[in-house]
Design a protein around this motif. Structure first.
Motif, PDB file in Angstrom:
ATOM      1  N   THR A 143      56.382 -18.003   8.886  1.00 40.81           N
ATOM      2  CA  THR A 143      57.840 -17.881   9.060  1.00 40.81           C
ATOM      3  C   THR A 143      58.598 -18.142   7.751  1.00 40.81           C
ATOM      4  OG1 THR A 143      57.970 -20.188   9.789  1.00 40.81           O
ATOM      5  CG2 THR A 143      57.781 -18.516  11.507  1.00 40.81           C
ATOM      6  N   LYS A 169      52.567 -21.483  10.434  1.00 42.90           N
ATOM      7  CA  LYS A 169      52.849 -22.016   9.095  1.00 42.90           C
ATOM      8  C   LYS A 169      54.312 -21.750   8.751  1.00 42.90           C
ATOM      9  CE  LYS A 169      52.837 -20.301   5.034  1.00 42.90           C
ATOM     10  NZ  LYS A 169      53.984 -21.081   4.528  1.00 42.90           N
ATOM     11  N   ASP A 201      52.890 -23.696  -1.176  1.00 44.80           N
ATOM     12  CA  ASP A 201      52.774 -22.385  -1.839  1.00 44.80           C
ATOM     13  C   ASP A 201      52.481 -22.482  -3.335  1.00 44.80           C
ATOM     14  OD1 ASP A 201      53.103 -20.886   0.400  1.00 44.80           O
ATOM     15  OD2 ASP A 201      55.115 -20.155  -0.055  1.00 44.80           O
ATOM     16  N   SER A 224      59.755 -11.635   3.185  1.00 43.51           N
ATOM     17  CA  SER A 224      60.171 -10.579   2.263  1.00 43.51           C
ATOM     18  C   SER A 224      59.202  -9.391   2.300  1.00 43.51           C
ATOM     19  CB  SER A 224      60.246 -11.136   0.848  1.00 43.51           C
ATOM     20  OG  SER A 224      58.966 -11.556   0.450  1.00 43.51           O
ATOM     21  N   THR A 227      55.992 -10.032   0.100  1.00 43.73           N
ATOM     22  CA  THR A 227      54.959 -10.871   0.713  1.00 43.73           C
ATOM     23  C   THR A 227      54.334 -10.159   1.906  1.00 43.73           C
ATOM     24  OG1 THR A 227      56.302 -12.767   0.054  1.00 43.73           O
ATOM     25  CG2 THR A 227      54.441 -13.227   1.481  1.00 43.73           C
ATOM     26  N   LEU A 246      60.325  -7.598   7.937  1.00 49.49           N
ATOM     27  CA  LEU A 246      60.535  -7.806   6.504  1.00 49.49           C
ATOM     28  C   LEU A 246      62.006  -7.719   6.118  1.00 49.49           C
ATOM     29  CD1 LEU A 246      57.407  -5.774   5.364  1.00 49.49           C
ATOM     30  CD2 LEU A 246      57.563  -8.179   6.024  1.00 49.49           C
ATOM     31  N   GLU A 373      68.244  -6.545  -2.260  1.00 47.21           N
ATOM     32  CA  GLU A 373      68.630  -7.431  -1.158  1.00 47.21           C
ATOM     33  C   GLU A 373      69.095  -8.761  -1.749  1.00 47.21           C
ATOM     34  OE1 GLU A 373      65.541  -9.089   1.318  1.00 47.21           O
ATOM     35  OE2 GLU A 373      66.866  -9.142   3.051  1.00 47.21           O
TER      36      GLU A 373
HETATM   37  P1  NAD Z   1      58.885 -15.037   1.693  1.00 50.37           P
HETATM   38  O1  NAD Z   1      58.228 -13.720   1.852  1.00 50.37           O
HETATM   39  O2  NAD Z   1      59.009 -15.606   0.339  1.00 50.37           O
HETATM   40  O3  NAD Z   1      58.108 -16.142   2.549  1.00 50.37           O
HETATM   41  C1  NAD Z   1      57.866 -15.982   3.932  1.00 50.37           C
HETATM   42  C2  NAD Z   1      56.644 -16.801   4.312  1.00 50.37           C
HETATM   43  O4  NAD Z   1      55.478 -16.255   3.688  1.00 50.37           O
HETATM   44  C3  NAD Z   1      56.691 -18.273   3.907  1.00 50.37           C
HETATM   45  O5  NAD Z   1      56.181 -19.048   4.975  1.00 50.37           O
HETATM   46  C4  NAD Z   1      55.756 -18.311   2.711  1.00 50.37           C
HETATM   47  O6  NAD Z   1      55.190 -19.579   2.517  1.00 50.37           O
HETATM   48  C5  NAD Z   1      54.702 -17.303   3.125  1.00 50.37           C
HETATM   49  N1  NAD Z   1      53.879 -16.749   2.041  1.00 50.37           N
HETATM   50  C6  NAD Z   1      54.059 -16.834   0.702  1.00 50.37           C
HETATM   51  N2  NAD Z   1      53.085 -16.153   0.054  1.00 50.37           N
HETATM   52  C7  NAD Z   1      52.278 -15.629   0.995  1.00 50.37           C
HETATM   53  C8  NAD Z   1      51.117 -14.801   0.958  1.00 50.37           C
HETATM   54  N3  NAD Z   1      50.585 -14.376  -0.187  1.00 50.37           N
HETATM   55  N4  NAD Z   1      50.559 -14.424   2.120  1.00 50.37           N
HETATM   56  C9  NAD Z   1      51.100 -14.814   3.306  1.00 50.37           C
HETATM   57  N5  NAD Z   1      52.186 -15.601   3.399  1.00 50.37           N
HETATM   58  C10 NAD Z   1      52.782 -16.007   2.264  1.00 50.37           C
HETATM   59  O7  NAD Z   1      60.296 -14.887   2.409  1.00 50.37           O
HETATM   60  P2  NAD Z   1      61.475 -15.965   2.475  1.00 50.37           P
HETATM   61  O8  NAD Z   1      62.064 -16.073   1.096  1.00 50.37           O
HETATM   62  O9  NAD Z   1      61.007 -17.192   3.157  1.00 50.37           O
HETATM   63  O10 NAD Z   1      62.524 -15.236   3.445  1.00 50.37           O
HETATM   64  C11 NAD Z   1      63.452 -14.305   2.971  1.00 50.37           C
HETATM   65  C12 NAD Z   1      63.021 -12.882   3.272  1.00 50.37           C
HETATM   66  O11 NAD Z   1      62.648 -12.750   4.624  1.00 50.37           O
HETATM   67  C13 NAD Z   1      64.142 -11.878   3.071  1.00 50.37           C
HETATM   68  O12 NAD Z   1      63.649 -10.722   2.432  1.00 50.37           O
HETATM   69  C14 NAD Z   1      64.582 -11.516   4.477  1.00 50.37           C
HETATM   70  O13 NAD Z   1      65.212 -10.285   4.608  1.00 50.37           O
HETATM   71  C15 NAD Z   1      63.288 -11.623   5.210  1.00 50.37           C
HETATM   72  N6  NAD Z   1      63.509 -11.864   6.646  1.00 50.37           N
HETATM   73  C16 NAD Z   1      63.258 -10.848   7.521  1.00 50.37           C
HETATM   74  C17 NAD Z   1      63.506 -11.030   8.866  1.00 50.37           C
HETATM   75  C18 NAD Z   1      63.246  -9.924   9.843  1.00 50.37           C
HETATM   76  O14 NAD Z   1      63.186 -10.185  11.031  1.00 50.37           O
HETATM   77  N7  NAD Z   1      63.075  -8.686   9.412  1.00 50.37           N
HETATM   78  C19 NAD Z   1      63.985 -12.252   9.329  1.00 50.37           C
HETATM   79  C20 NAD Z   1      64.227 -13.272   8.414  1.00 50.37           C
HETATM   80  C21 NAD Z   1      63.976 -13.063   7.061  1.00 50.37           C
END
Ligand code: NAD
Length: 467
Positions: A143, A169, A201, A224, A227, A246, A373
């Motif tokens: 998440t 996680k 992380d 994102s 990721t 995403l 974004e």
């Molecule tokens: P992020 O991608 O940086 O992190 C999301 C999660 O992925 C975290 O728990 C992180 O620890 C984990 N992560 C990091 N590296 C990873 C890897 N290599 N493999 C698997 N997991 C890993 O995103 P963020 O900064 O926490 O959130 C912001 C982004 O999320 C924005 O782009 C937003 O638009 C998107 N978002 C999308 C929705 C949706 O429903 N579409 C909802 C909320 C947020």
């Protein structure tokens, strides 16, 4: 013990936890375990061991268990709201953490009442064919930090309701409310059904290891695009089921017949909900030239009235930006946009991680604040001359999460909506998702959907029995 060994032991202990700080003032909110491969393996093993009994108990028992989960969450709603505010920064009031807990409960309850019954595809003299939905096994949930409890529930409830067990996680920026949520839920679930892993992380890539883990059958990931793509690659070898929610770069289109004063409040919250740190927030606003200036004036006037401050202050309606990385990105995008366009409001960072709502007109596709974004409280406003042009500009993006059309003529707005390349389109509002409507991204914004029966299906494999 040699000096070097002592140093190493100390460093390991230091790495055993990480700090979570309040983005409003930098205060320490809590410490969380920084887990590695051994802790992940243990959590997955617990979930795997719990799966046979959990999945075999039948639909009615699963539903009862989910209802008990809802009751526990309801009992702890205010406690969780305060924890969200402390670590995430959003205000208690308005569209803040109490509202997030309202959504959490609405989704938890709605999902508990859903059911996937077997479907008889054929039953005649030629034979009997029945379609069943089977749980997958261990689901890994990853998440983000923007809605730490509500998004956790979007992942957990359909997984549990369909008979799966879970390893979750949370984001390293907001692990505390999720950890408490898991503790609360576990009061009513059997041992091993729901498990938490946490990591910062920086060292071990816990999320990546989950995506590659042989005993995790599905990853539900919200975060994102970059990721999400990594998750997809890591998941390939084990042929995992994936739901990827995403990023987005949602466009709003204001048609020439809209009433600027009537739509200003809706436009503002469509863009600035959770300080713009919302996947399906409006991130680009296209306004017809004939009412462009009037919409800018009405939006600016409304934005000036919104109180920004520490989320624990009951009067605040927006809090700080959640983390330094996001804040720095916002500063870069706004500084660039300020040179290319006309700043109507805001335009510069305030104290700490605070950034007042920012409106910048005179921009167009190709400017970074329009194309990227921003995921923060800054909205670019783009003037257009024809509706075809606005639709082309809105679709000129690799993303396709949401969009909105603003007009007094609903039939005309629906026609424009049908031409937008995104998973959800709202008329005269933006981002208003609900538990009975599937939600997901088109193009680079994701894979699969969440919510409703379509979302529940994603936590199962189909099995067809012939005969
Ligand atoms: P992020 O991608 O940086 O992190 C999301 C999660 O992925 C975290 O728990 C992180 O620890 C984990 N992560 C990091 N590296 C990873 C890897 N290599 N493999 C698997 N997991 C890993 O995103 P963020 O900064 O926490 O959130 C912001 C982004 O999320 C924005 O782009 C937003 O638009 C998107 N978002 C999308 C929705 C949706 O429903 N579409 C909802 C909320 C947020």
């Amino acid at each position: 013990m040699t000096g070097q060994a002592a140093l190493r032991t100390f460093a390991e202990r230091e790495g055993a936890t990480f700090e979570v700080r309040n983005p409003a003032n930098g205060d320490l909110v809590g410490q969380v375990a920084n887990m590695g491969a051994a802790e992940l393996d243990a959590a997955v093993a617990r979930a795997k061991a719990a799966f046979p009994a959990w999945s075999a108990q039948g639909d009615a028992a699963l539903q009862q268990a989910c209802r008990a989960v809802c009751a526990e969450i309801a009992d702890h709603s205010e406690e969780l709201a305060r924890l969200i505010t402390l670590e995430q920064g959003k205000p208690l009031n308005g569209l803040g953490s109490r509202w997030e807990m309202g959504g959490t409960l609405a989704w938890a309850r709605y999902t508990s009442e859903l059911s996937l019954s077997p479907r008889l595809l054929q039953d005649d003299s030629q034979g009997r064919v029945a379609l069943h939905r089977r749980p997958l096994g261990v689901v890994g949930s990853i998440t983000p930090w923007n809605f730490p409890v509500m998004i956790a529930i979007w992942h957990l409830m359909p997984a549990l309701r369909t008979g799966n067990t879970v390893v979750i996680k949370p984001s390293p920026h907001t692990p505390l409310a999720t950890a408490r949520l898991v503790e609360i839920i576990n009061k009513v679930l059997p041992e091993g059904v729901l498990n938490l892993v946490t990591g910062d992380d920086r060292g071990f890539n816990l999320g990546g290891a989950m995506a590659a883990h042989a005993d995790i059958r599905k990853i539900v990931f919200t975060g994102s695009c970059a990721t999400g793509q990594k998750v997809m690659r890591s998941a390939a070898d084990t042929m995992k089921r994936l739901t990827l929610e995403l990023g987005g770069n949602d466009a709003g289109i204001v048609l020439p017949d809209a009433d600027p004063a009537a739509i200003a409040e809706g436009l503002f919250w469509g863009a600035f909900l959770n300080n713009g740190q919302t996947c399906a927030a409006m991130k680009r606003l296209y306004v017809h030239a004939s009412i462009h200036d009037a919409v800018c004036d009405a939006l600016t006037a409304y934005a000036r009235t919104v109180p920004v401050g520490d989320g624990l202050d009951e009067a605040s309606r927006l809090g700080p930006v959640q983390n330094r990385m996001q804040f720095d990105k916002l500063c870069r995008l706004v500084a660039d946009a300020g040179q290319r366009g006309r700043v109507l409001l805001g335009g510069a960072p305030a104290e700490g991680l605070f950034f007042r709502p920012t409106l910048i007109a005179g921009l167009t596709n190709g400017d970074a604040l329009v194309d990227e974004e921003q995921f923060g409280p800054a909205l670019p406003i783009i003037r257009y001359d024809s509706v075809d042009e606005a639709i082309a500009l809105a679709n000129d993006s690799p993303d396709g999460l949401g969009g909105s059309v603003w007009s007094a003529d609903i039939a005309a707005a629906r026609e424009v909506a049908a031409r937008l390349e995104c998973g959800s389109v709202w008329l005269n509002k933006h981002g208003a998702i609900q538990p009975n409507a599937p939600f997901g991204g088109r193009k680079a914004s994701g894979l699969g959907v969440e919510f409703a029966e379509e979302g529940l299906n994603e936590y199962t494999d189909i099995q067809v029995i012939f005969g």
